[in-house]
Design a protein around this motif. Structure first.
Motif, PDB file in Angstrom:
ATOM      1  N   THR A 108      42.365  17.847  36.752  1.00 29.08           N
ATOM      2  CA  THR A 108      43.276  17.556  36.776  1.00 29.08           C
ATOM      3  C   THR A 108      44.238  19.097  36.814  1.00 29.08           C
ATOM      4  OG1 THR A 108      43.349  18.443  34.481  1.00 29.08           O
ATOM      5  CG2 THR A 108      43.296  15.847  34.959  1.00 29.08           C
ATOM      6  N   ASP A 109      43.405  19.709  37.338  1.00 27.28           N
ATOM      7  CA  ASP A 109      43.911  20.948  37.549  1.00 27.28           C
ATOM      8  C   ASP A 109      45.089  20.862  39.131  1.00 27.28           C
ATOM      9  OD1 ASP A 109      44.369  23.453  38.271  1.00 27.28           O
ATOM     10  OD2 ASP A 109      42.545  24.514  38.974  1.00 27.28           O
ATOM     11  N   ASP A 110      46.103  21.600  38.876  1.00 29.95           N
ATOM     12  CA  ASP A 110      47.332  21.323  39.675  1.00 29.95           C
ATOM     13  C   ASP A 110      47.125  21.966  40.819  1.00 29.95           C
ATOM     14  OD1 ASP A 110      48.374  23.441  37.902  1.00 29.95           O
ATOM     15  OD2 ASP A 110      49.912  22.235  37.453  1.00 29.95           O
ATOM     16  N   LYS A 111      45.972  23.515  40.311  1.00 31.28           N
ATOM     17  CA  LYS A 111      46.303  24.330  41.710  1.00 31.28           C
ATOM     18  C   LYS A 111      45.725  23.244  42.531  1.00 31.28           C
ATOM     19  CE  LYS A 111      45.412  27.762  39.137  1.00 31.28           C
ATOM     20  NZ  LYS A 111      45.670  27.245  37.380  1.00 31.28           N
ATOM     21  N   VAL A 112      44.484  22.465  42.558  1.00 29.17           N
ATOM     22  CA  VAL A 112      43.432  22.034  43.128  1.00 29.17           C
ATOM     23  C   VAL A 112      44.060  20.984  43.888  1.00 29.17           C
ATOM     24  CG1 VAL A 112      41.069  21.107  43.178  1.00 29.17           C
ATOM     25  CG2 VAL A 112      41.133  23.397  42.349  1.00 29.17           C
ATOM     26  N   LEU A 113      44.292  19.801  42.993  1.00 30.27           N
ATOM     27  CA  LEU A 113      45.542  18.301  43.313  1.00 30.27           C
ATOM     28  C   LEU A 113      46.180  18.673  44.749  1.00 30.27           C
ATOM     29  CD1 LEU A 113      44.442  16.746  40.261  1.00 30.27           C
ATOM     30  CD2 LEU A 113      43.104  16.795  42.181  1.00 30.27           C
ATOM     31  N   ASP A 114      46.205  18.042  45.617  1.00 31.16           N
ATOM     32  CA  ASP A 114      47.550  17.849  46.831  1.00 31.16           C
ATOM     33  C   ASP A 114      48.302  17.254  45.695  1.00 31.16           C
ATOM     34  OD1 ASP A 114      49.341  16.960  48.296  1.00 31.16           O
ATOM     35  OD2 ASP A 114      47.969  15.741  49.763  1.00 31.16           O
ATOM     36  N   GLU A 115      49.630  18.015  45.336  1.00 24.30           N
ATOM     37  CA  GLU A 115      50.996  17.263  44.485  1.00 24.30           C
ATOM     38  C   GLU A 115      51.403  16.239  45.460  1.00 24.30           C
ATOM     39  OE1 GLU A 115      54.177  20.150  44.618  1.00 24.30           O
ATOM     40  OE2 GLU A 115      54.642  19.877  47.017  1.00 24.30           O
ATOM     41  N   LYS A 116      51.518  15.488  46.043  1.00 23.10           N
ATOM     42  CA  LYS A 116      51.549  14.500  46.636  1.00 23.10           C
ATOM     43  C   LYS A 116      51.040  13.242  46.977  1.00 23.10           C
ATOM     44  CE  LYS A 116      56.390  16.318  48.026  1.00 23.10           C
ATOM     45  NZ  LYS A 116      57.482  15.836  49.586  1.00 23.10           N
ATOM     46  N   SER A 117      49.940  12.921  46.417  1.00 14.12           N
ATOM     47  CA  SER A 117      48.248  12.534  46.623  1.00 14.12           C
ATOM     48  C   SER A 117      47.541  11.751  45.097  1.00 14.12           C
ATOM     49  CB  SER A 117      47.706  13.299  47.511  1.00 14.12           C
ATOM     50  OG  SER A 117      48.025  12.959  49.445  1.00 14.12           O
ATOM     51  N   ASN A 118      47.490  10.553  45.071  1.00 11.41           N
ATOM     52  CA  ASN A 118      46.775  10.916  43.927  1.00 11.41           C
ATOM     53  C   ASN A 118      45.454  11.116  43.597  1.00 11.41           C
ATOM     54  OD1 ASN A 118      49.980   8.727  43.085  1.00 11.41           O
ATOM     55  ND2 ASN A 118      48.882   9.573  41.577  1.00 11.41           N
ATOM     56  N   ASN A 119      45.248  11.662  42.983  1.00 15.84           N
ATOM     57  CA  ASN A 119      43.413  11.744  43.151  1.00 15.84           C
ATOM     58  C   ASN A 119      42.663  10.252  41.705  1.00 15.84           C
ATOM     59  OD1 ASN A 119      41.173  13.132  42.725  1.00 15.84           O
ATOM     60  ND2 ASN A 119      41.424  13.460  40.593  1.00 15.84           N
ATOM     61  N   TYR A 120      42.341   9.396  42.039  1.00 18.14           N
ATOM     62  CA  TYR A 120      41.782   8.417  41.526  1.00 18.14           C
ATOM     63  C   TYR A 120      40.507   8.148  41.119  1.00 18.14           C
ATOM     64  CZ  TYR A 120      46.431   5.600  42.484  1.00 18.14           C
ATOM     65  OH  TYR A 120      47.895   5.547  42.668  1.00 18.14           O
ATOM     66  N   LEU A 121      40.130   7.804  39.946  1.00 20.86           N
ATOM     67  CA  LEU A 121      38.694   6.874  39.453  1.00 20.86           C
ATOM     68  C   LEU A 121      38.901   5.846  39.704  1.00 20.86           C
ATOM     69  CD1 LEU A 121      36.094   7.597  38.170  1.00 20.86           C
ATOM     70  CD2 LEU A 121      37.776   8.042  36.242  1.00 20.86           C
ATOM     71  N   CYS A 122      37.584   4.936  39.988  1.00 18.43           N
ATOM     72  CA  CYS A 122      37.945   3.556  40.445  1.00 18.43           C
ATOM     73  C   CYS A 122      36.563   3.187  39.244  1.00 18.43           C
ATOM     74  CB  CYS A 122      37.855   3.443  41.399  1.00 18.43           C
ATOM     75  SG  CYS A 122      37.840   1.545  41.572  1.00 18.43           S
ATOM     76  N   CYS A 123      37.390   1.808  38.831  1.00 14.11           N
ATOM     77  CA  CYS A 123      35.461   1.809  37.834  1.00 14.11           C
ATOM     78  C   CYS A 123      36.017  -0.116  38.217  1.00 14.11           C
ATOM     79  CB  CYS A 123      35.694   1.448  36.519  1.00 14.11           C
ATOM     80  SG  CYS A 123      33.986   0.529  35.761  1.00 14.11           S
ATOM     81  N   ILE A 124      34.697  -0.872  39.250  1.00 13.23           N
ATOM     82  CA  ILE A 124      34.385  -1.930  39.885  1.00 13.23           C
ATOM     83  C   ILE A 124      33.293  -3.006  38.847  1.00 13.23           C
ATOM     84  CG2 ILE A 124      34.307  -3.192  41.862  1.00 13.23           C
ATOM     85  CD1 ILE A 124      34.412  -0.604  43.915  1.00 13.23           C
ATOM     86  N   TYR A 125      33.726  -3.710  38.435  1.00 12.27           N
ATOM     87  CA  TYR A 125      32.914  -4.766  38.299  1.00 12.27           C
ATOM     88  C   TYR A 125      32.769  -5.689  38.612  1.00 12.27           C
ATOM     89  CZ  TYR A 125      30.821  -8.614  34.821  1.00 12.27           C
ATOM     90  OH  TYR A 125      30.033  -9.728  34.441  1.00 12.27           O
ATOM     91  N   MET A 126      31.025  -6.380  39.206  1.00  9.01           N
ATOM     92  CA  MET A 126      31.326  -7.330  40.157  1.00  9.01           C
ATOM     93  C   MET A 126      29.960  -7.792  39.804  1.00  9.01           C
ATOM     94  SD  MET A 126      30.718  -6.853  44.794  1.00  9.01           S
ATOM     95  CE  MET A 126      30.468  -7.598  45.508  1.00  9.01           C
ATOM     96  N   ASP A 127      29.856 -10.019  39.886  1.00  7.45           N
ATOM     97  CA  ASP A 127      28.793 -10.544  40.229  1.00  7.45           C
ATOM     98  C   ASP A 127      28.912 -11.074  41.443  1.00  7.45           C
ATOM     99  OD1 ASP A 127      30.726 -12.714  39.146  1.00  7.45           O
ATOM    100  OD2 ASP A 127      30.320 -12.309  36.950  1.00  7.45           O
ATOM    101  N   LYS A 128      28.424 -12.882  41.254  1.00  5.53           N
ATOM    102  CA  LYS A 128      27.969 -12.881  42.745  1.00  5.53           C
ATOM    103  C   LYS A 128      29.326 -14.022  42.406  1.00  5.53           C
ATOM    104  CE  LYS A 128      25.917 -16.954  40.058  1.00  5.53           C
ATOM    105  NZ  LYS A 128      26.843 -17.875  39.896  1.00  5.53           N
ATOM    106  N   ASP A 129      30.311 -14.135  41.290  1.00  2.87           N
ATOM    107  CA  ASP A 129      31.946 -15.071  41.658  1.00  2.87           C
ATOM    108  C   ASP A 129      33.090 -14.099  41.050  1.00  2.87           C
ATOM    109  OD1 ASP A 129      29.784 -17.691  41.167  1.00  2.87           O
ATOM    110  OD2 ASP A 129      29.718 -17.172  38.872  1.00  2.87           O
ATOM    111  N   GLY A 130      33.038 -12.680  41.311  1.00  2.00           N
ATOM    112  CA  GLY A 130      33.850 -12.476  41.302  1.00  2.00           C
ATOM    113  C   GLY A 130      34.115 -10.551  41.423  1.00  2.00           C
ATOM    114  N   ILE A 131      35.368  -9.989  41.152  1.00  2.00           N
ATOM    115  CA  ILE A 131      35.285  -8.553  40.878  1.00  2.00           C
ATOM    116  C   ILE A 131      36.518  -8.270  39.998  1.00  2.00           C
ATOM    117  CG2 ILE A 131      36.202  -8.190  43.171  1.00  2.00           C
ATOM    118  CD1 ILE A 131      34.281  -6.121  43.321  1.00  2.00           C
ATOM    119  N   GLY A 132      36.234  -6.985  39.648  1.00  2.00           N
ATOM    120  CA  GLY A 132      37.620  -6.157  38.482  1.00  2.00           C
ATOM    121  C   GLY A 132      37.666  -4.517  39.455  1.00  2.00           C
TER     122      GLY A 132
END
Length: 880
Positions: A108-132
């Motif tokens: 979250t350090d604003d000195k490191v992050l690009d101010e006009k870009s998001n820094n996304y953390l993604c979580c994926i749940y998947m099985d044989k029939d679908g994905i979240g």
């Protein structure tokens, strides 16, 4: 202390442990070895037993952020271990514990992050029939989720499309997905991201659902659109649990979840985003030269992030698009309003990330002043927008909370120029708190007393050089030079001997010292307590402040589009659901801007779902075919994000997807040649495009031999033209002039060419699109312009002359499209040999290959199978 370290490290084996010792964060053993190498800092050692010496390195705590950022950028997790009790109050070793774990997706350090870009953390749940899929920018609190149900190939394709949009820096997944090594490795390589498996129990439906309810403080999830969305629930709940485990603070800025359907936006795959250079260029990966670079005239970081999201997610709802266009038009019609908004927003800081710092508890007094100065312009912004005729702008103004109470709180409490730290005092105004006022009075009077004491003692002793000083070890003292020691009174008590002077104390001085230092200590502690109280009061209003920030972001993004439209003479596009794309004098927005003083040649475009579905575009390289096709795609996309467009007139039919197949590249890491990559992309387009899609296809079939390439290009055009299979609006650039024969033979195909002017052996590119096909490629002329040696050019002309005398096409049977695609299997004779035994377009000598061709069941074969079969036949033919 080392036992304490080892106990804490045991719980955080997967992280580099920053262990707080005084003013430093220390690392030991393997962590120290890794950190010293990655951070280029000195590796030392520390005795931790009779024989053992631990490798050790450290960084100052006040500058640790930059070191942490470097490690996280390299893919490491960093566990921050702090002292969790006051050292002065503790008995024995100070208690320590990990207060936060920083990962690539949670920095979250604003000195490191690009101010006009998001820094996304993604979580994926998947099985044989679908994905979240759920993702969050923890520095802001924005959280989004979607789910896809279907077969494995569909799920994987959509997953890659979404990840191309999100571009997460970190992904956590369930065991099912993690065990699919081919898929996870492909994601790592394509998106250069970290993927880790998370605890399986966190994805269980009941557990995940309860986590979401607790975070959102609700008893049901229906209000968030989670009905029948078990995959989204699983991925969202697990993401919240992961944040609880790593951040270890109450994330009350994460208080809203946006559930969305991928069908609500124009779908853009990874190749299209790259080829159209939406947010970065293909070469150099820089912002300059991208569509975002052109459109971004935002005044705030949060407005820039929102505009980038609009570009990444074009709308398909005409009403919502027109709402944006109406606002942009209103601003353009009042240029003074554009300037007023821009000036006001220049004073607005990144409120979204400021609130993230406040929630995390790592803000300082200057951050609060930034928030105050941002809020200060809200009343004026609200009033000027209420005077507009735009429904959206007035609605935004009415909903804008001016946050007067927050402004007043900070205004009356925080001084104007506070220090960076919050524990050393001088951050709270004296008038804000009665006790603080009295303590400062005591401190002031005490220092006045010291000044009077020094003057009195000089007069009493006759020692003109006598002075009263202070240090942290001895406190206040009276200093006398050695030449004046004989004049020192009897009540002076010697405290310290220096080379040229002696230092003394008196009972009276020590008594006043206790009062002054006691007041200073109490004052600093009180100021910190008051600061925390103010910070917590603001934290409780996070929802209000976030909502206001979103409104300001939207105003900023709309104002940016208006500025660009006004400056570059863009026009408001009309929108339709009839599939018509009609552009008069369209221009490539970025190329035109990059040319600066050079004239950009505009061109018209007419595509629809009937007689103008496919435009076959011929002409030489460098003439502008690719630029023209990209400009049509960009104008369409710009219209659907609510932007004015570079044209004299534009009537844009809403498209559900834009596909591009441009340029040559290979993917050696996946074991794929340039041609295989090309065919894979073509297969993806043919299998997923609809009659509402827009296809940009450049030089299909160029990656293989002439006959194979022409065959594939021809078959692809036939397939796309069939309304029962694809029927999409298509711009198809090619060097295969034989394809121009399709006009008039297949419904919906029209020929166009890029005009050139011949001047002797040279050519001049006119950059103009005209009806009809080109009669030649001018490849040798282009080679000459590129500086190919004259001898090579001359010999190329000789060879071309010989080949033209034996033109294959002139001696072959013309190819016409059968009444149906399936009937083509009956055309067993599709060419003849000429008198010189020259091969025509499709005749093949080898009976083995002919047998294979005869065995093909055209009723059953899919486009992808056809492409793969052609690829294999081509390899076999080349071996003979």
């Amino acid at each position: 202390m080392m036992k304490q370290y080892m106990k804490i490290k045991e719980k955080h084996k997967d992280s580099i442990l920053f262990f707080r010792l005084g003013d430093f964060y220390e690392m030991f053993f393997d962590d120290a070895i890794i950190a010293s190498k990655e951070l280029e800092i000195t590796l030392t050692g520390r005795d931790c037993g009779k024989k053992e010496r631990a490798p050790m390195c450290g960084v100052p705590y006040h500058s640790a952020d930059s070191y942490i950022a470097k490690l996280v950028e390299k893919g490491y997790r960093v566990a921050i271990c702090e002292q969790i009790e006051d050292a002065s109050q503790s008995k024995g070793i100070v208690k320590r514990d990990v207060v936060r774990i920083i990962t690539p997706g949670t920095i979250t350090d604003d000195k490191v992050l690009d101010e006009k870009s998001n820094n996304y953390l993604c979580c994926i749940y998947m099985d044989k029939d679908g994905i979240g899929i759920t993702y969050v920018d923890v520095s802001i609190g924005d959280l989004y989720t979607t789910q896809i149900i279907g077969n494995e190939k569909k799920i994987e394709r959509i997953l890659f499309d979404e990840l191309a949009k999100i571009r997460p820096n970190e992904i956590i997944v369930n065991e099912f997905l993690y065990n699919n090594e081919d898929l996870t490795n492909s994601i790592r390589k394509r998106f250069n991201t970290v993927i880790d498996k998370f605890d399986e129990w966190a994805f269980e439906l009941s557990t995940a659902e309860q986590k979401i309810k607790t975070q959102m403080s609700v008893v049901t999830l229906e209000g968030y659109g989670f009905k029948n969305k078990k995959y989204s629930i699983a991925s969202t709940g697990a993401l919240i649990e992961y944040l609880n485990e790593t951040q270890k603070v109450s994330l009350n800025h994460l208080n809203n979840i946006t559930t969305y359907s991928i069908n609500k936006f124009m779908v853009l795959d990874m190749n299209t985003r790259r080829n159209l250079e939406l947010t970065e260029t293909i070469r150099g990966k820089s912002k300059k030269g991208s569509l975002f670079w052109l459109l971004d005239k935002t005044s705030t970081a949060m407005g820039g992030r929102l505009l980038k999201r609009w570009i990444e997610e074009p709308l398909i709802n005409i009403e919502k698009i027109n709402e944006r266009l109406e606002s942009v038009e209103e601003l353009i019609n009042n240029i003074l309003l554009i300037d007023d908004i821009k000036k006001l927003l220049t004073s607005v800081y990144d409120i979204e990330r400021l609130m993230g710092k406040i929630v995390y508890g790592n803000c300082n007094a200057r951050d609060l002043l930034s928030l105050k100065n941002s809020i200060k312009v809200f009343p004026k912004l609200k009033s000027i927008l209420l005077t507009t005729n735009s429904k959206q702008l007035t609605k935004l103004a009415k909903n804008l909370d001016t946050l007067n109470d927050i402004y007043e709180l900070i205004e009356k409490s925080v001084i104007e120029d506070p220090p960076l730290t919050v524990k050393e005092g001088n951050i709270i105004k004296s008038e804000y708190n009665k006790e603080l006022f009295e303590l400062r009075e005591a401190m002031t009077k005490g220092k006045e007393w010291l000044s009077k004491l020094e003057k009195r003692e000089k007069e009493r002793t006759g020692i003109k050089s006598l002075k009263i000083g202070f240090n942290k070890v001895f406190g206040y003292y009276i200093e006398v030079t050695k030449s004046n020691i004989k004049y020192v009174p009897d009540n002076y008590i010697r405290k310290q001997t220096l080379a040229n002077s002696e230092r003394y104390i008196t009972p009276e001085l020590k008594e006043m010292e206790a009062k002054i230092l006691g007041a200073e200590e109490k004052s600093m502690k009180l100021e910190y307590d008051l600061f925390v109280e103010i910070r917590n009061t603001i934290r409780q209003e996070v929802k209000r402040i976030q909502k206001a920030a979103k409104i300001v972001s939207t105003i900023d993004a709309l104002n940016s589009l208006a500025q660009v439209a006004f400056k570059n003479n863009f026009v408001r596009p009309r929108l339709n659901n009839k599939g018509i794309i009609k552009i008069k004098n369209g221009r490539h927005p970025v190329v035109e801007k990059m040319l600066e003083n050079e004239l950009f040649i505009p061109n018209d475009t007419h595509l629809d779902n009937n007689q103008n579905r496919i435009a076959i575009i011929t002409g030489p390289n460098m003439a502008g075919k690719s630029t023209y096709m990209r400009q049509v795609a960009l104008i369409t996309l710009m219209a659907q994000i609510g932007s004015f467009v570079p044209a004299d007139e534009a009537n844009i039919g809403i498209v559900d997807r834009i596909f591009t197949r441009v340029g040559a590249s290979d993917d050696l890491s996946q074991g794929q040649s340039t041609f295989m990559v090309e065919m894979s992309e073509v297969a993806n387009i043919l299998n997923n495009a609809t009659n509402n899609s827009l296809l940009i296809l450049d030089e299909i079939g160029r990656g293989t031999s002439t006959f194979d390439g022409l065959s594939i290009a021809w078959a692809v055009v036939e397939y796309i033209s069939d309304k029962n299979k694809v029927g999409a609006k298509t711009l198809f650039a090619t060097h295969y002039h034989e394809l121009t024969e399709l006009e008039g033979k297949i419904e919906g195909i029209k020929n166009y060419n890029i005009l050139v002017k011949e001047k002797g052996d040279d050519i001049i590119f006119l950059r103009k699109i005209d009806k009809g096909g080109a009669d030649r490629s001018y490849g040798i002329e282009v080679a000459k312009l590129a500086g190919v040696p004259h001898e090579v050019i001359r010999r190329a002309h000789e060879i071309l002359s010989e080949l033209e005398d034996r033109d294959i096409a002139k001696n072959s049977v013309a190819i016409t499209k059968s009444n149906t695609y399936e009937e083509s299997k009956t055309n067993e004779t599709i060419g003849e040999k000429n008198n010189n035994h020259q091969l025509d377009l499709f005749s093949i000598k080898e009976s083995q290959i002919i047998d294979k061709l005869k065995s093909i069941d055209m009723m059953q074969i899919t486009p992808l199978d056809a492409i793969n079969l052609l690829y294999e036949l081509s390899k076999e033919a080349k071996k003979m």
